[in-house]
Design a protein around this motif. Structure first.
Motif, mmCIF file in Angstrom:
data_model
loop_
_atom_site.group_PDB
_atom_site.id
_atom_site.type_symbol
_atom_site.label_atom_id
_atom_site.label_comp_id
_atom_site.label_asym_id
_atom_site.label_seq_id
_atom_site.Cartn_x
_atom_site.Cartn_y
_atom_site.Cartn_z
ATOM 1 N N LEU A 197 19.633 -61.357 -11.510
ATOM 2 C CA LEU A 197 20.845 -61.412 -10.689
ATOM 3 C C LEU A 197 21.153 -60.021 -10.137
ATOM 4 N N PRO A 198 20.874 -59.784 -8.855
ATOM 5 C CA PRO A 198 21.109 -58.459 -8.267
ATOM 6 C C PRO A 198 22.578 -58.039 -8.402
ATOM 7 N N ASN A 199 22.778 -56.725 -8.566
ATOM 8 C CA ASN A 199 24.117 -56.124 -8.645
ATOM 9 C C ASN A 199 24.897 -56.517 -9.901
ATOM 10 N N LEU A 200 24.155 -56.959 -10.921
ATOM 11 C CA LEU A 200 24.762 -57.232 -12.226
ATOM 12 C C LEU A 200 24.073 -56.331 -13.249
ATOM 13 N N TYR A 201 24.879 -55.583 -14.008
ATOM 14 C CA TYR A 201 24.342 -54.580 -14.932
ATOM 15 C C TYR A 201 24.883 -54.829 -16.351
ATOM 16 N N PHE A 202 24.143 -54.292 -17.343
ATOM 17 C CA PHE A 202 24.527 -54.501 -18.747
ATOM 18 C C PHE A 202 24.458 -53.184 -19.523
ATOM 19 N N ALA A 203 25.417 -52.992 -20.425
ATOM 20 C CA ALA A 203 25.359 -51.846 -21.340
ATOM 21 C C ALA A 203 25.972 -52.237 -22.678
ATOM 22 N N GLY A 204 25.424 -51.650 -23.751
ATOM 23 C CA GLY A 204 25.988 -51.876 -25.083
ATOM 24 C C GLY A 204 25.444 -53.104 -25.766
ATOM 25 N N GLU A 205 26.246 -53.661 -26.661
ATOM 26 C CA GLU A 205 25.778 -54.725 -27.552
ATOM 27 C C GLU A 205 25.714 -56.110 -26.915
ATOM 28 N N ILE A 206 26.047 -56.219 -25.639
ATOM 29 C CA ILE A 206 25.847 -57.508 -24.955
ATOM 30 C C ILE A 206 24.345 -57.821 -24.888
ATOM 31 N N LEU A 207 23.530 -56.764 -24.906
ATOM 32 C CA LEU A 207 22.072 -56.907 -24.915
ATOM 33 C C LEU A 207 21.586 -57.206 -26.326
ATOM 34 N N ASN A 208 20.379 -57.714 -26.445
ATOM 35 C CA ASN A 208 19.778 -57.945 -27.760
ATOM 36 C C ASN A 208 19.239 -56.619 -28.303
ATOM 37 N N VAL A 209 20.160 -55.685 -28.466
ATOM 38 C CA VAL A 209 19.856 -54.359 -29.014
ATOM 39 C C VAL A 209 20.849 -54.102 -30.132
ATOM 40 N N ASP A 210 20.357 -53.664 -31.279
ATOM 41 C CA ASP A 210 21.270 -53.238 -32.338
ATOM 42 C C ASP A 210 20.565 -52.222 -33.212
ATOM 43 N N ALA A 211 21.356 -51.466 -33.954
ATOM 44 C CA ALA A 211 20.823 -50.352 -34.724
ATOM 45 C C ALA A 211 21.379 -50.364 -36.134
ATOM 46 N N ILE A 212 20.763 -49.532 -36.976
ATOM 47 C CA ILE A 212 21.313 -49.324 -38.312
ATOM 48 C C ILE A 212 22.589 -48.491 -38.177
ATOM 49 N N THR A 213 23.319 -48.376 -39.254
ATOM 50 C CA THR A 213 24.564 -47.609 -39.222
ATOM 51 C C THR A 213 24.262 -46.112 -39.127
ATOM 52 N N GLY A 214 25.153 -45.368 -38.460
ATOM 53 C CA GLY A 214 24.946 -43.927 -38.352
ATOM 54 C C GLY A 214 25.211 -43.356 -36.975
ATOM 55 N N GLY A 215 25.863 -44.122 -36.093
ATOM 56 C CA GLY A 215 26.168 -43.630 -34.752
ATOM 57 C C GLY A 215 25.189 -44.101 -33.697
ATOM 58 N N PHE A 216 24.188 -44.886 -34.102
ATOM 59 C CA PHE A 216 23.127 -45.292 -33.180
ATOM 60 C C PHE A 216 23.585 -46.368 -32.189
ATOM 61 N N ASN A 217 24.455 -47.269 -32.626
ATOM 62 C CA ASN A 217 24.939 -48.306 -31.705
ATOM 63 C C ASN A 217 25.773 -47.683 -30.580
ATOM 64 N N PHE A 218 26.580 -46.675 -30.917
ATOM 65 C CA PHE A 218 27.329 -45.978 -29.868
ATOM 66 C C PHE A 218 26.379 -45.240 -28.919
ATOM 67 N N GLN A 219 25.325 -44.625 -29.463
ATOM 68 C CA GLN A 219 24.401 -43.892 -28.589
ATOM 69 C C GLN A 219 23.763 -44.822 -27.567
ATOM 70 N N ASN A 220 23.448 -46.044 -27.989
ATOM 71 C CA ASN A 220 22.923 -47.041 -27.044
ATOM 72 C C ASN A 220 23.934 -47.308 -25.929
ATOM 73 N N ALA A 221 25.218 -47.383 -26.286
ATOM 74 C CA ALA A 221 26.270 -47.633 -25.282
ATOM 75 C C ALA A 221 26.379 -46.467 -24.308
ATOM 76 N N TRP A 222 26.376 -45.225 -24.826
ATOM 77 C CA TRP A 222 26.506 -44.045 -23.944
ATOM 78 C C TRP A 222 25.305 -43.966 -22.987
ATOM 79 N N THR A 223 24.113 -44.181 -23.540
ATOM 80 C CA THR A 223 22.904 -44.063 -22.718
ATOM 81 C C THR A 223 22.890 -45.116 -21.614
ATOM 82 N N GLY A 224 23.200 -46.360 -21.966
ATOM 83 C CA GLY A 224 23.233 -47.428 -20.965
ATOM 84 C C GLY A 224 24.239 -47.141 -19.868
ATOM 85 N N GLY A 225 25.419 -46.660 -20.263
ATOM 86 C CA GLY A 225 26.459 -46.341 -19.292
ATOM 87 C C GLY A 225 26.061 -45.225 -18.347
#
Length: 401
Positions: A366-394
């Protein structure tokens, strides 16, 4: 109908970070954040026990991706664009200094998540980003050159939409209707419910251990924390993250095998115990742990091995020694259910990663539709990694939108 250049759906970490970066790079854009609740950034507020674990002091992308049970391969490119060091620099530029703790987790020097929230709210005000609360999205429609979004009380349109709604089943359902594949969500980062005499009355005790799930290849090493409901700590949380799907299939009923002496196996432990028996023959076995183990736990494992309280090392049979070696390196514990780790509920599941262009974070369908953070099938162990995924995607969305 209210029109914007870009609408971000979801007023959490990923939504705010994306919006701020967008308008800083493109000041002419008219941007709004839609949040279904009364408050924004609620998960940021409670994360890290109210301190907000912003990122992790892991600065090499190829090392950083190893903390993501889902997303490891896909995130390597994005982390080469925006990694932990870039996060630190970004927050410094926005008036927030971070500190590194012994385990690598990074927090604001104020030890308060409100510092991060204040930073984001101040930036959105200064940049003219509209933050609209109580806007629960009911439908998403794609026109030729625009997106139309309906909430329960308003209609919006935008040329581009960024979805940052985290683990929101309703939004996943809307995206599935538009053709996206949603990988079914299951909990990740949870603790184990376990009632066992060997860990009874040891609440708060923490010690290194290797934990495996019997009948699988799942294994993790790290501090194990004994709680009033069973087992927690980084080792257990790591195991729950990597084993999220397998443990869900087992309905959180399984046998875990614990090695309380991660440096030893059964054979080397048996040899060690024989040496101790020779050197400490006149001492009582249960009195003091001769290995790197808390005394109270040692005492319980000695009892479980069938060794009496008053028994001296000289009187311990080889069979008892073998039973003790088994308890120390191969103790089996029954897990009956799970508990959520604090309020930091993380899920494995979301938009299938094959359907996202990780160079831009745009939907391939779907053109012009973007995703960031945990809406994607991405997750991490505890330790700040889930937030880093959000910052990087943004950051990537802001650079490429």
């Amino acid at each position: 109908m209210k029109h914007y250049d870009v609408i971000l759906v979801g007023g959490g970490a990923a939504g705010f970070f994306t919006a701020i970066n967008l308008v800083e790079k493109h000041p002419h854009l008219k941007v709004a954040i839609l949040e279904r609740g009364k408050e924004v950034l609620s998960k940021v507020r409670i994360s890290g026990g109210g301190r907000c674990n912003v990122t992790h002091a892991c600065f090499v992308p190829s090392d950083l991706v190893k903390n993501y049970p889902r997303g490891e391969k896909e995130l390597l490119g994005p982390f080469n664009q925006f990694c932990s060091g870039d996060t630190i620099a970004w927050f410094e530029q926005h008036g927030v200094s971070l500190k590194i703790e012994e385990d690598g987790r990074m927090f604001p020097t104020t030890d308060s998540s409100e510092t991060i929230i204040d930073c984001f709210l101040k930036a959105t005000r200064q940049l003219g980003i509209q933050v609209l609360t109580q806007q629960s999205v009911q439908s998403l429609f794609r026109g030729e050159n625009y997106w139309k979004i309906e909430t329960q009380n308003e209609h919006y349109s935008a040329e581009k939409v960024v979805m940052t709604t985290g683990s929101n089943p309703k939004i996943w359902e809307l995206l599935a209707q538009l053709g996206h594949t949603i990988v079914e969500a299951v909990p990740s980062l949870f603790t184990f419910n376990c009632k066992d005499s060997r860990i009874k009355d040891l609440m708060g005790l923490s010690t290194p251990a290797t934990v495996s799930v019997a009948g699988t290849k799942l294994s993790a090493t790290g501090p194990l924390l004994i709680t009033h409901w069973g087992m927690s700590g980084p080792g257990i949380l790591r195991l729950s993250a990597w084993g999220a799907r397998i443990l869900a299939e087992k309905k959180y009923q399984c046998t875990v095998v614990i090695n309380w002496l991660p440096e030893e196996d059964r054979e080397s432990c048996m040899a060690l115990l024989k040496t101790i028996r020779g050197e400490q023959s006149k001492k009582k076995v249960a009195r003091k742990a001769p290995v790197d183990l808390p005394n109270r736990l040692w005492d319980n494992l000695v009892q479980a091995a069938g060794i009496a309280d008053e028994q001296k090392w000289a009187d311990v049979t080889n069979k008892q020694l073998q039973q003790l070696a088994d308890q120390l390196t191969h103790g089996q514990f029954q897990v009956n259910g799970k508990s959520t780790f604090k309020e930091e509920f993380v899920t494995a599941g979301g938009i299938d990663l094959k359907e996202v262009n990780f160079k831009t974070m745009e939907s391939k369908l779907l053109p012009n539709l973007y995703f960031a953070g945990e809406i994607l099938n991405v997750d991490a162990i505890t330790g700040g990694f889930n937030f880093q995924n959000a910052w990087t995607g943004g950051f990537i969305i802001a650079n490429n939108l």
